[in-house]
Scaffold this active site. Structure first.
Site, PDB file in Angstrom:
ATOM      1  N   SER A 104       0.818  -1.211   0.000  1.00  0.00           N
ATOM      2  CA  SER A 104       0.000   0.000   0.000  1.00  0.00           C
ATOM      3  C   SER A 104       0.859   1.272   0.000  1.00  0.00           C
ATOM      4  O   SER A 104       1.520   1.568  -0.989  1.00  0.00           O
ATOM      5  CB  SER A 104      -0.947  -0.044   1.199  1.00  0.00           C
ATOM      6  OG  SER A 104      -1.929   0.953   1.117  1.00  0.00           O
TER       7      SER A 104
ATOM      8  N   ASP B  22       9.539   5.681 -10.333  1.00  0.00           N
ATOM      9  CA  ASP B  22       9.027   6.298 -11.562  1.00  0.00           C
ATOM     10  C   ASP B  22       9.747   7.599 -11.897  1.00  0.00           C
ATOM     11  O   ASP B  22       9.909   7.942 -13.077  1.00  0.00           O
ATOM     12  CB  ASP B  22       7.526   6.552 -11.435  1.00  0.00           C
ATOM     13  CG  ASP B  22       6.700   5.293 -11.654  1.00  0.00           C
ATOM     14  OD1 ASP B  22       7.286   4.254 -12.013  1.00  0.00           O
ATOM     15  OD2 ASP B  22       5.465   5.342 -11.458  1.00  0.00           O
TER      16      ASP B  22
ATOM     17  N   LYS C 198      -0.635  -4.215  -3.301  1.00  0.00           N
ATOM     18  CA  LYS C 198      -1.943  -3.711  -2.852  1.00  0.00           C
ATOM     19  C   LYS C 198      -2.126  -2.296  -3.385  1.00  0.00           C
ATOM     20  O   LYS C 198      -1.563  -1.337  -2.860  1.00  0.00           O
ATOM     21  CB  LYS C 198      -2.057  -3.701  -1.334  1.00  0.00           C
ATOM     22  CG  LYS C 198      -3.416  -3.196  -0.837  1.00  0.00           C
ATOM     23  CD  LYS C 198      -3.493  -3.138   0.666  1.00  0.00           C
ATOM     24  CE  LYS C 198      -4.869  -2.647   1.125  1.00  0.00           C
ATOM     25  NZ  LYS C 198      -5.147  -1.244   0.739  1.00  0.00           N
TER      26      LYS C 198
END
Length: 554
Positions: free
Chosen positions: A294, A305, A319
């Protein structure tokens, strides 16, 4: 004799029926709302008739709760009903705050005991220690109670008193504690792992997590840190905005960190960094594993990224579902999945699709061939549908069967407890070592203890023997099997020598925890953590570090 429905349940049923009647009056028969109303009416009628006619007494509260939980189980494991009596526990999980004594309790070898008193809170300040066996809490015998029941007795409003009676060795001791507001730190440890590299252990994302990481960064930079390792291994996640705040410590203002996309417009949101970063250039490694979930995945994925950090470890949990809490009648609530997370490259980190289930009720995994390709800021290829994959993938750490046996049978735990009763002090956590002499004492202590085990090779041969007997080949290979069993048969005594260093490390961690608690345990484990050593190695070769984040393009 006809029974009466409890007032609370009667009111609930009346509300359900009123809603059903209203919906039935205004909706066409083919409308989804009609079906909802119809089934609510059936459910209410069923509970009423069960309460009236079932041969034994029923508890409508329990029965309805079971029904609700069974319904929610058809969705995903994160959607759950929270009755009024569990609201405090839920609030504690999300905020990290509760009223109590500040101790982790559990059961070891059939005994309820203190497993870890948290530094600076009533349990530790009063003198309670690791391995103290819990006997009574406020006069209530807790020897045969489960840990949830004991935890409930220990918790209570701040500034209230609680008496705890424990057994320590042969002594029975009583402690009078004053409960206080307990705020569990999200960062239980920060420190330097070498002259230039600072390390931050982040275990949760409850309230104030971002501020705690920011303070740790400042402290480490004051100590000379020129590189940082952020460890979110085993971190289950928590508050989304705290994850955004932590990414913002390393990413410039105005950058997207995560988007939430759901069925309703009001759950669609974009979360961007709002402040100037604490340090946008410091070399950074983020450590993840299969239990990083999460919010941990948002932090790791966003930094990946933007090519802001090298990720070291193993693929994360996967998740990517967003939960929101919705209030219900009578102070109950439901935590339900309302959206999915998408990180800056555009990928979703959710691994399991719960809308497509097999005959056993298990969600489906995305086939590798169907996973979509995305690009990081520098053009590196990343994929969706399977959590966050590290830039440097490490094999899971494994332990010898003897070490596993000594730990699971609590023998290392028990020896450390006895050691702590003999010696008042030890060197600092990272300086303490288990000497050969101390290890010899441990080996001698084991002489009358049971800790035998079966190695994987021995288990494989046992299975082969069973299959041979079942398929009538046993007599043909009996001699070969006997010879093979003899050649691979383990020796506990020899394994104590062969895996001495590994067992020493386990002993060190357990002994240090008795004196320096959670912080010391983490500090001691750094000295023999192969995954951490790999992270340090990455930061020690800046050419390699830059090559990972900015690979040469064709």
């Amino acid at each position: 004799m006809k029974k009466f429905i409890p007032k609370k349940i009667a009111l609930s049923l009346l509300l359900l029926l009123a809603m059903a009647i209203t919906l039935l009056s205004f909706q066409p028969r083919n409308d989804k709302l009609f079906n909802i109303a119809k089934n609510l009416d059936i459910f209410a009628s069923l509970v009423r008739e069960l309460d009236s006619y079932y041969v034994d007494e029923i508890n409508p509260d329990e029965l309805v709760t079971v029904g609700i939980n069974a319904m929610l189980a058809e969705l995903d494991p994160y959607t759950e009903y929270i009755p009024e009596e569990d609201s405090d526990e839920f609030r504690m999980m999300t905020t990290g705050e509760y009223g109590g004594v500040g101790a982790l309790i559990g059961n070891r070898t059939g005994k309820n005991m203190i497993l870890m008193p948290y530094t600076g809170f009533p349990a530790q300040e009063s003198g309670l220690k690791v391995a103290d066996e819990l006997l009574k809490v406020d006069g209530v015998d807790v020897v045969d109670k489960n840990t949830a029941e004991i935890s409930s007795l220990l918790k209570g409003p701040a500034n209230t008193e609680v008496e705890v009676v424990v057994k320590r060795g042969e002594q029975t001791l009583s402690f009078d504690l004053t409960r206080k507001k307990i705020v569990i730190s999200n960062v239980p440890y920060e420190g330097m792992v070498d002259e230039e590299t600072g390390y931050i252990k982040l275990t949760d994302f409850t309230t104030n997590a971002a501020n705690e990481v920011a303070r740790s960064l400042e402290h480490l930079e004051m100590m000379g840190a020129k590189k940082i390792i952020l460890d979110v291994r085993d971190n289950p996640g928590g508050i989304l905005t705290e994850a955004v705040g932590i990414v913002n410590l390393f990413i410039p203002k105005g950058r997207e960190v995560v988007r939430t996309v759901g069925k309703l417009e009001n759950v669609n949101a974009e979360y961007k960094t709002r402040n100037s970063p604490k340090n946008k250039n410091i070399p950074l490694v983020v450590m993840i594993n299969e239990r990083s979930a999460s919010a941990s995945e948002i932090v790791a994925g966003a930094l990946q990224d933007y090519d802001r950090a090298v990720l070291v470890g193993r693929k994360s949990f996967g998740k990517g579902l967003v939960q929101s809490t919705v209030p219900l009648s009578y102070n109950s609530q439901v935590k339900l999945t309302t959206a999915k997370y998408y990180i800056p490259s555009g990928r979703c980190i959710q691994e399991i699709d719960y809308s497509e289930k097999d005959e056993n009720g298990n969600g489906s995994y995305v086939a590798d061939s169907l996973r979509k390709e995305f690009k990081t800021r520098n053009g590196r290829t990343v994929y969706d549908g399977a959590g966050i994959e590290p830039d440097i993938d490490l094999e899971p750490r494994s332990f010898a069967p003897i070490t596993y046996s000594l730990v699971t049978r609590s023998l290392i735990f028990d020896f450390a407890s006895e050691y702590a009763m003999k010696y008042e002090n030890i060197p600092a956590a990272r300086q303490f070592e288990v000497s050969d002499e101390l290890y010899g004492e441990f080996v001698a202590w084991l002489q009358d203890k049971e800790y035998d085990y079966t190695t994987r090779v021995e288990k494989t041969i046992e299975d082969l023997e069973k299959y041979a007997e079942k398929e009538k080949y046993f007599e043909d290979i009996k001699g070969d099997l006997a010879s093979l069993k003899k050649s691979v048969s383990h020796s506990k005594e020899q394994d104590l020598i062969s895996f001495k260093d590994e067992i020493k490390n386990a002993l060190k961690d357990e002994i240090v925890s008795r004196y320096y608690y959670q912080e010391g345990l983490i500090a001691a484990s750094l000295e023999h953590d192969p995954e951490l050593l790999r992270a340090v190695e990455v930061l020690g070769d800046m050419d390699r570090y830059e090559q990972i984040l900015s690979p040469a393009r064709d």
